[in-house]
Design a protein around this motif. Structure first.
Motif, mmCIF file in Angstrom:
data_model
loop_
_atom_site.group_PDB
_atom_site.id
_atom_site.type_symbol
_atom_site.label_atom_id
_atom_site.label_comp_id
_atom_site.label_asym_id
_atom_site.label_seq_id
_atom_site.Cartn_x
_atom_site.Cartn_y
_atom_site.Cartn_z
ATOM 1 N N PRO A 26 35.484 21.326 24.840
ATOM 2 C CA PRO A 26 36.661 22.201 24.826
ATOM 3 C C PRO A 26 36.330 23.521 24.168
ATOM 4 O O PRO A 26 35.485 23.594 23.278
ATOM 5 C CB PRO A 26 37.683 21.397 23.998
ATOM 6 N N ALA A 27 36.970 24.571 24.616
ATOM 7 C CA ALA A 27 36.769 25.901 24.058
ATOM 8 C C ALA A 27 38.094 26.421 23.528
ATOM 9 O O ALA A 27 39.165 25.972 23.954
ATOM 10 C CB ALA A 27 36.223 26.849 25.119
ATOM 11 N N SER A 28 38.034 27.340 22.598
ATOM 12 C CA SER A 28 39.253 28.025 22.196
ATOM 13 C C SER A 28 39.764 28.776 23.412
ATOM 14 O O SER A 28 39.025 29.572 23.999
ATOM 15 C CB SER A 28 38.972 29.004 21.047
ATOM 16 N N PRO A 29 41.007 28.505 23.845
ATOM 17 C CA PRO A 29 41.486 29.132 25.080
ATOM 18 C C PRO A 29 41.320 30.640 25.055
ATOM 19 O O PRO A 29 41.648 31.306 24.076
ATOM 20 C CB PRO A 29 42.966 28.731 25.117
ATOM 21 N N VAL A 30 40.793 31.169 26.139
ATOM 22 C CA VAL A 30 40.557 32.605 26.222
ATOM 23 C C VAL A 30 40.947 33.079 27.621
ATOM 24 O O VAL A 30 40.717 32.396 28.610
ATOM 25 C CB VAL A 30 39.074 32.940 25.920
ATOM 26 N N ARG A 31 41.572 34.235 27.678
ATOM 27 C CA ARG A 31 41.978 34.805 28.970
ATOM 28 C C ARG A 31 40.787 35.521 29.593
ATOM 29 O O ARG A 31 40.211 36.443 29.020
ATOM 30 C CB ARG A 31 43.160 35.745 28.777
ATOM 31 N N LEU A 32 40.428 35.100 30.809
ATOM 32 C CA LEU A 32 39.299 35.690 31.517
ATOM 33 C C LEU A 32 39.727 36.798 32.469
ATOM 34 O O LEU A 32 39.025 37.793 32.631
ATOM 35 C CB LEU A 32 38.554 34.616 32.320
ATOM 36 N N ILE A 33 40.856 36.595 33.135
ATOM 37 C CA ILE A 33 41.325 37.528 34.150
ATOM 38 C C ILE A 33 42.827 37.716 33.982
ATOM 39 O O ILE A 33 43.569 36.742 33.790
ATOM 40 C CB ILE A 33 41.038 37.006 35.576
ATOM 41 N N ASP A 34 43.270 38.947 34.071
ATOM 42 C CA ASP A 34 44.691 39.249 34.183
ATOM 43 C C ASP A 34 44.796 40.546 34.976
ATOM 44 O O ASP A 34 44.640 41.639 34.433
ATOM 45 C CB ASP A 34 45.354 39.392 32.813
ATOM 46 N N THR A 35 45.019 40.413 36.278
ATOM 47 C CA THR A 35 45.010 41.591 37.134
ATOM 48 C C THR A 35 46.177 42.531 36.835
ATOM 49 O O THR A 35 46.157 43.691 37.271
ATOM 50 C CB THR A 35 45.048 41.200 38.620
ATOM 51 N N ARG A 36 47.167 42.057 36.089
ATOM 52 C CA ARG A 36 48.276 42.934 35.697
ATOM 53 C C ARG A 36 47.807 44.037 34.763
ATOM 54 O O ARG A 36 48.465 45.074 34.637
ATOM 55 C CB ARG A 36 49.382 42.127 35.016
ATOM 56 N N GLU A 37 46.668 43.799 34.094
ATOM 57 C CA GLU A 37 46.172 44.756 33.114
ATOM 58 C C GLU A 37 44.923 45.490 33.586
ATOM 59 O O GLU A 37 44.286 46.191 32.809
ATOM 60 C CB GLU A 37 45.873 44.028 31.798
ATOM 61 N N GLU A 38 44.560 45.313 34.846
ATOM 62 C CA GLU A 38 43.333 45.923 35.354
ATOM 63 C C GLU A 38 43.655 47.086 36.291
ATOM 64 O O GLU A 38 44.679 47.084 36.990
ATOM 65 C CB GLU A 38 42.490 44.877 36.081
ATOM 66 N N VAL A 39 42.768 48.064 36.297
ATOM 67 C CA VAL A 39 42.967 49.272 37.093
ATOM 68 C C VAL A 39 43.082 48.929 38.577
ATOM 69 O O VAL A 39 43.881 49.513 39.314
ATOM 70 C CB VAL A 39 41.809 50.267 36.857
ATOM 71 N N GLU A 40 42.289 47.941 39.019
ATOM 72 C CA GLU A 40 42.290 47.594 40.446
ATOM 73 C C GLU A 40 43.614 46.998 40.890
ATOM 74 O O GLU A 40 43.936 46.988 42.076
ATOM 75 C CB GLU A 40 41.158 46.605 40.751
ATOM 76 N N GLY A 41 44.395 46.457 39.938
ATOM 77 C CA GLY A 41 45.690 45.889 40.275
ATOM 78 C C GLY A 41 45.589 44.501 40.879
ATOM 79 O O GLY A 41 44.550 43.829 40.770
ATOM 80 N N PRO A 42 46.654 44.032 41.544
ATOM 81 C CA PRO A 42 46.693 42.667 42.065
ATOM 82 C C PRO A 42 45.699 42.451 43.205
ATOM 83 O O PRO A 42 45.195 43.412 43.820
ATOM 84 C CB PRO A 42 48.137 42.521 42.553
ATOM 85 N N LEU A 43 45.441 41.161 43.474
ATOM 86 C CA LEU A 43 44.617 40.822 44.630
ATOM 87 C C LEU A 43 45.416 41.087 45.898
ATOM 88 O O LEU A 43 46.559 40.618 46.031
ATOM 89 C CB LEU A 43 44.216 39.345 44.580
ATOM 90 N N LEU A 44 44.807 41.809 46.835
ATOM 91 C CA LEU A 44 45.472 42.099 48.089
ATOM 92 C C LEU A 44 45.291 40.940 49.067
ATOM 93 O O LEU A 44 44.549 39.978 48.805
ATOM 94 C CB LEU A 44 44.915 43.388 48.679
ATOM 95 N N ARG A 45 45.963 41.019 50.166
ATOM 96 C CA ARG A 45 45.900 39.987 51.204
ATOM 97 C C ARG A 45 44.448 39.692 51.592
ATOM 98 O O ARG A 45 43.669 40.611 51.874
ATOM 99 C CB ARG A 45 46.686 40.458 52.426
ATOM 100 N N SER A 46 44.067 38.416 51.545
ATOM 101 C CA SER A 46 42.728 37.925 51.928
ATOM 102 C C SER A 46 41.608 38.457 51.046
ATOM 103 O O SER A 46 40.432 38.311 51.376
ATOM 104 C CB SER A 46 42.425 38.255 53.402
ATOM 105 N N GLN A 47 41.944 39.039 49.913
ATOM 106 C CA GLN A 47 40.926 39.546 48.991
ATOM 107 C C GLN A 47 40.448 38.438 48.068
ATOM 108 O O GLN A 47 41.205 37.515 47.733
ATOM 109 C CB GLN A 47 41.498 40.707 48.171
ATOM 110 N N TYR A 48 39.186 38.518 47.631
ATOM 111 C CA TYR A 48 38.682 37.561 46.661
ATOM 112 C C TYR A 48 38.125 38.292 45.451
ATOM 113 O O TYR A 48 37.737 39.456 45.524
ATOM 114 C CB TYR A 48 37.639 36.618 47.272
ATOM 115 N N TYR A 49 38.097 37.576 44.326
ATOM 116 C CA TYR A 49 37.681 38.144 43.040
ATOM 117 C C TYR A 49 36.502 37.327 42.539
ATOM 118 O O TYR A 49 36.674 36.185 42.107
ATOM 119 C CB TYR A 49 38.855 38.060 42.071
ATOM 120 N N PRO A 50 35.263 37.843 42.602
ATOM 121 C CA PRO A 50 34.108 37.080 42.109
ATOM 122 C C PRO A 50 33.958 37.238 40.593
ATOM 123 O O PRO A 50 34.118 38.334 40.054
ATOM 124 C CB PRO A 50 32.929 37.715 42.847
#
Length: 500
Positions: free
Chosen positions: A375-399
């Motif tokens: 187990p790890a101390s919970p950590v946020r890896l991704i939050d597209t609400r706070e990223e310049v690129e914004g939300p994932l668009l239709r059929s888009q993937y996030y590597p």
């Protein structure tokens, strides 16, 4: 991970002196030669199975031999002149508690011995249930308060378990909010496990550390009261039970087209069907030794409200539930299901009307696997609400290069949440065949998305689900928005599986 150090100070060591009159080539009047010889120990976990050890040797300026007995039949030896702090590392073949004995001896047989006990930090899985441990529908959970769930020492669950797999369901929510699960006595993390709106019934599997007192707290972070239901699927401990093997998501049942069932058609009210796990998933699952299977179970096109229960083959259906739904809802939940002695699992429709059921296998637990959970101390890896690129668009993937440079890590325990959805669709989480270097140098190609989904949503919904994600061959994991609109993605890390 940052493991706390384990120490045994020099004042705990046991000394023995050389015979009187000897100290190397120098005559001595008594047996107090090398009176400053001392030995302190500092150990620190390095992995699920491993430790580093630093013997802090103080000595006169004479040769000293230091022997480390790791407590499992293995030893290591270092030689130095005078004092030293030579770090050595060791990986145990099995999880457990070991006594490390260190002996420092100078050239005249003056000797000091120090010992310490260490317990490996990894945990293996033991299936249990599914069994209901909590149901607050007669009392409710008020806003900004905890519901306590006893894990260690409850029923047949032993004291000292490190983590637990709980299916947590929120219902009768009077306002929007979230639930956070954490070990009692530890700091409540800022991440969440379930998000809900007023009137929603939302299930989610959580794998959560257990407090030192054996309890888990479920915190209601909403503005109104909710009811909580918690069903245990199994627990993690240092006992040599079952390790995890991660698989690429593989569909093993779909009542819409008859995959895994005798014929296409919805699962009737109160009806059940069995699925072979031993030797299943196109041969990815071994024919023997599987104790539990990790699944993503989706219900769609239900004609009424209800729930699904996944349980071992050959047994009577328990009162626990894995997926809760209302009429016409599509909802998915991660499930860890014990496998029956017949090598099968059962899936029962607890609703009043038929529903379609889809089952994807993502991994399994067995005694043959060495992958232990950390187990790890919970950590946020991704939050597209706070990223310049914004939300994932239709059929888009996030590597995401989550497993890059971590060759012993076989899988990750993540909580994924989608919000601000503008369309209808689902989230897929798959290993990426591209290396992260290929993304950095512009040579990566768009991979073929593997079948399977981890959560489904309608327009304007917020939906969470736990994901046990394979790190694949490159350590890059893809998060796919398979919908006709955009969606914000939130990913929190809760732990990982490793062979070292």
């Amino acid at each position: 991970m940052n493991f706390p150090p384990v120490t045994s100070p020099a004042d705990k060591a046991v000394h023995s002196k050389a015979p009187a009159g000897t100290f190397g080539s120098h005559a001595a009047a008594d047996s107090t030669a090398n009176p400053n010889l001392s030995l302190g120990l500092v150990a620190q976990g390095t992995s699920a199975y491993g430790f580093s050890l630093t013997p802090e040797v103080k000595s006169a300026d004479v040769p000293v031999t230091t022997v480390v007995d790791w407590g499992d039949g293995q030893t290591s030896t270092t030689k130095s002149t005078g004092g030293s702090q030579d770090k050595s590392t060791h990986s145990y073949a099995k999880l457990g508690t070991y006594t490390i004995t260190v002996t420092a001896t100078d050239e005249s047989a003056n000797q000091v011995v120090n010992k310490m006990t260490v317990t490996t930090y990894g945990s293996l899985y033991t299936p249990y249930g599914p069994t209901r441990l909590l149901d607050t529908r007669s009392s409710g959970v008020q806003p900004y308060t905890n519901a306590r769930v006893q894990i260690g020492g409850n029923g047949g669950i032993p004291v000292g378990v490190t983590a637990v797999a709980l299916n947590v369901t929120v219902t009768n929510a009077t306002t929007a909010g979230h639930i956070t699960a954490y070990g009692e006595g530890t700091t409540r993390p800022t991440t969440s496990n379930l998000n809900f709106n007023a009137g929603q019934t939302v299930p989610n599997l959580v794998i959560v550390p257990v407090g030192a007192n054996g309890y888990v707290d479920l915190y209601n972070g909403g503005w109104g009261s909710v009811d909580l239901i918690a069903d245990v699927a199994g627990y993690f401990s240092s006992s040599s039970t079952s390790g995890y093997t991660s698989l690429a998501s593989t569909r093993i049942a779909d009542t819409r087209d008859g995959t895994g069932t005798s014929a296409a058609g919805q699962l009737g009210a109160g009806a059940s069907f069995s699925l072979p796990i031993a030797g299943g998933a196109g041969g990815q699952l071994p024919v023997s030794g599987v104790t539990s299977v990790a699944l993503n179970v989706t219900v769609t096109n239900p004609r009424s409200a209800g729930f699904l229960t996944v349980y071992p083959g050959g047994q009577t259906a328990p009162t626990a539930s894995n997926v809760n739904f209302v009429a016409d809802q599509t909802v998915a939940n991660s499930v860890i299901a014990p496998v029956g002695a017949d090598g099968r699992i059962q899936i029962k429709n607890g609703g009043w009307q038929p529903a379609d059921v889809i089952v994807d296998v993502v991994g399994y637990y067995s005694a043959a696997s060495r992958s232990a959970y950390l187990p790890a101390s919970p950590v946020r890896l991704i939050d597209t609400r706070e990223e310049v690129e914004g939300p994932l668009l239709r059929s888009q993937y996030y590597p995401v290069p989550l497993g890059k440079d971590l060759p012993t890590v076989t899988g990750f325990v993540l909580n994924t949440t989608v919000t601000n959805t503008t369309g209808v669709g689902f989230l897929a989480v798959t290993p990426d065949p591209n290396s992260w270097d290929s993304y950095l140098n512009g040579t990566a190609y768009v991979p073929n998305r593997q079948p399977g989904s981890v959560l489904n949503w309608q327009r304007a919904q917020t939906v969470p689900n736990l994901v046990q994600a394979s790190s694949g061959s490159t350590g890059v994991i893809d998060f796919w928005n398979v919908s006709d609109g955009s969606a914000d993605l939130i990913v929190d890390l809760f732990g990982f599986y490793t062979t070292d």
